[in-house]
Design an enzyme around this catalytic site. Sequence first.
Site, mmCIF file in Angstrom:
data_model
loop_
_atom_site.group_PDB
_atom_site.id
_atom_site.type_symbol
_atom_site.label_atom_id
_atom_site.label_comp_id
_atom_site.label_asym_id
_atom_site.label_seq_id
_atom_site.Cartn_x
_atom_site.Cartn_y
_atom_site.Cartn_z
ATOM 1 N N HIS A 1 -12.040 0.310 -5.799
ATOM 2 C CA HIS A 1 -10.924 0.711 -6.659
ATOM 3 C C HIS A 1 -10.781 -0.242 -7.844
ATOM 4 O O HIS A 1 -10.614 0.188 -8.992
ATOM 5 C CB HIS A 1 -9.616 0.729 -5.866
ATOM 6 C CG HIS A 1 -9.618 1.687 -4.717
ATOM 7 N ND1 HIS A 1 -8.506 1.896 -3.908
ATOM 8 C CD2 HIS A 1 -10.580 2.499 -4.216
ATOM 9 C CE1 HIS A 1 -8.801 2.784 -2.972
ATOM 10 N NE2 HIS A 1 -10.052 3.166 -3.147
ATOM 11 N N GLU B 1 -10.784 -1.430 -1.559
ATOM 12 C CA GLU B 1 -10.094 -1.994 -2.716
ATOM 13 C C GLU B 1 -11.068 -2.579 -3.722
ATOM 14 O O GLU B 1 -10.801 -2.610 -4.927
ATOM 15 C CB GLU B 1 -9.082 -3.060 -2.280
ATOM 16 C CG GLU B 1 -8.012 -2.591 -1.297
ATOM 17 C CD GLU B 1 -7.136 -1.463 -1.825
ATOM 18 O OE1 GLU B 1 -7.380 -0.955 -2.939
ATOM 19 O OE2 GLU B 1 -6.191 -1.073 -1.121
ATOM 20 N N GLU C 1 -5.566 5.123 0.039
ATOM 21 C CA GLU C 1 -4.384 4.248 0.016
ATOM 22 C C GLU C 1 -3.378 4.693 1.082
ATOM 23 O O GLU C 1 -2.709 3.859 1.705
ATOM 24 C CB GLU C 1 -3.732 4.261 -1.368
ATOM 25 C CG GLU C 1 -4.585 3.673 -2.482
ATOM 26 C CD GLU C 1 -4.883 2.193 -2.323
ATOM 27 O OE1 GLU C 1 -4.337 1.553 -1.397
ATOM 28 O OE2 GLU C 1 -5.687 1.669 -3.119
ATOM 29 N N TYR D 1 -1.792 -0.202 8.710
ATOM 30 C CA TYR D 1 -0.999 -1.401 9.006
ATOM 31 C C TYR D 1 0.053 -1.099 10.072
ATOM 32 O O TYR D 1 0.357 -1.946 10.918
ATOM 33 C CB TYR D 1 -0.354 -1.926 7.727
ATOM 34 C CG TYR D 1 -1.366 -2.254 6.662
ATOM 35 C CD1 TYR D 1 -2.438 -3.113 6.930
ATOM 36 C CD2 TYR D 1 -1.290 -1.691 5.396
ATOM 37 C CE1 TYR D 1 -3.377 -3.406 5.959
ATOM 38 C CE2 TYR D 1 -2.227 -1.981 4.418
ATOM 39 C CZ TYR D 1 -3.276 -2.826 4.708
ATOM 40 O OH TYR D 1 -4.210 -3.114 3.744
ATOM 41 N N ASP E 1 0.811 -1.206 0.000
ATOM 42 C CA ASP E 1 0.000 0.000 0.000
ATOM 43 C C ASP E 1 0.849 1.263 0.000
ATOM 44 O O ASP E 1 0.380 2.329 -0.431
ATOM 45 C CB ASP E 1 -0.972 0.001 1.184
ATOM 46 C CG ASP E 1 -2.404 -0.246 0.744
ATOM 47 O OD1 ASP E 1 -2.795 0.295 -0.304
ATOM 48 O OD2 ASP E 1 -3.125 -0.980 1.420
ATOM 49 N N GLU F 1 -4.021 -4.799 -6.384
ATOM 50 C CA GLU F 1 -5.062 -4.662 -5.370
ATOM 51 C C GLU F 1 -6.033 -5.845 -5.357
ATOM 52 O O GLU F 1 -6.610 -6.166 -4.318
ATOM 53 C CB GLU F 1 -5.840 -3.370 -5.598
ATOM 54 C CG GLU F 1 -5.003 -2.120 -5.415
ATOM 55 C CD GLU F 1 -5.831 -0.841 -5.511
ATOM 56 O OE1 GLU F 1 -5.331 0.208 -5.072
ATOM 57 O OE2 GLU F 1 -6.965 -0.885 -6.005
ATOM 58 N N HIS G 1 -4.710 3.399 4.304
ATOM 59 C CA HIS G 1 -4.451 1.956 4.395
ATOM 60 C C HIS G 1 -3.016 1.698 4.851
ATOM 61 O O HIS G 1 -2.775 0.883 5.756
ATOM 62 C CB HIS G 1 -4.663 1.286 3.037
ATOM 63 C CG HIS G 1 -6.052 1.393 2.513
ATOM 64 N ND1 HIS G 1 -6.392 1.035 1.220
ATOM 65 C CD2 HIS G 1 -7.197 1.838 3.085
ATOM 66 C CE1 HIS G 1 -7.690 1.240 1.033
ATOM 67 N NE2 HIS G 1 -8.192 1.728 2.153
#
Length: 318
Positions: A192, A189, A95, A102, A64, A155, A98
């Site tokens: 997307h 995602e 993004e 993490y 990402d 993705e 995202h």
Amino acid sequence: MTYHTINWNIIEDEFDEYVWDKATAQFWLDTRVPVSHDLGDWRQLSEKEKAVINKVVGGLALLDTLQSEEGVNVMRVDARTRKEIGVINDFLMMESIHAKSYGTILISLNDQQTIDDTYQWMNNDPRMQYKVKRINEIYQNGNNLQKKVASVFLEGILYYSNFFTPLWYRGQNQLANLSEIIKLVIRDESVHGTYLGYKFQKAFQELPSAQQQTFRKWMDNLLADLLDNEFKFTDQVYAPLGETFVADVKQFVKYNANKAMNNMGFDAIFDHAAIEDINPIVMNGISTETANHDFFSQVGAGYLMGEAETMTDQDYNF
């Protein structure tokens, strides 16, 4: 040169506004998901289980990061409409969220040394680096269609070997907040992949037949190369959890490879009969209500999105 204001009252492609509305409605932030509440479950896991989860989360962070810094940006120059640029801008923001989320997962569950080791691994693992270098080479040097294919493959396929594990634990009522972030990412995602697949189809259909055939050969070769690396990556990362787990992850990747191809208007590449049975625990992680609904991306504008304000299992019933 006179610069003209974008007029959102003019419809160039109605799918632009449809996706804009859906994408902006499901805006979220990682800070709203209390991952630290999963510490009770986390402490009950074995060290090898924790190591696998950290690697798959770290792998997602790397992928990402690429998508937020390169993958979305390169789509702007080839936009077919001005509203498409607005949609792409929304994708770019998500993004980045995202990629940050993490890190939030890793920080919430691990000590600093483990976090440092995970970042060291993700930045140096040959399989992970092969993925990002292969995709980024296309982002930097590919044409309009090639860049869209690379993004849909990234993705829609390469993420999913990493998504499998959090969904598997959620299916056993563990790590609920970690997996909630993953489900939020998947929901994004899916939009997307659907959108870029649609834009790909519009441009691909304009090519002469001979060019379409040449492009399809390039795309098939790329997919075969990426899947070869992905399955080796799966063997490497998931080996501590056993052969059955490894096989289930590969099934999951194949399932999503079919979905990625469908997104771009092509037939599935794997026999549906051979891969239709995704691990039921993972499907339970997707939805505790039923294992039958398909929350993965689909072709066209007819999919349904849940309301961002009330996160329920139905949010993933596309």
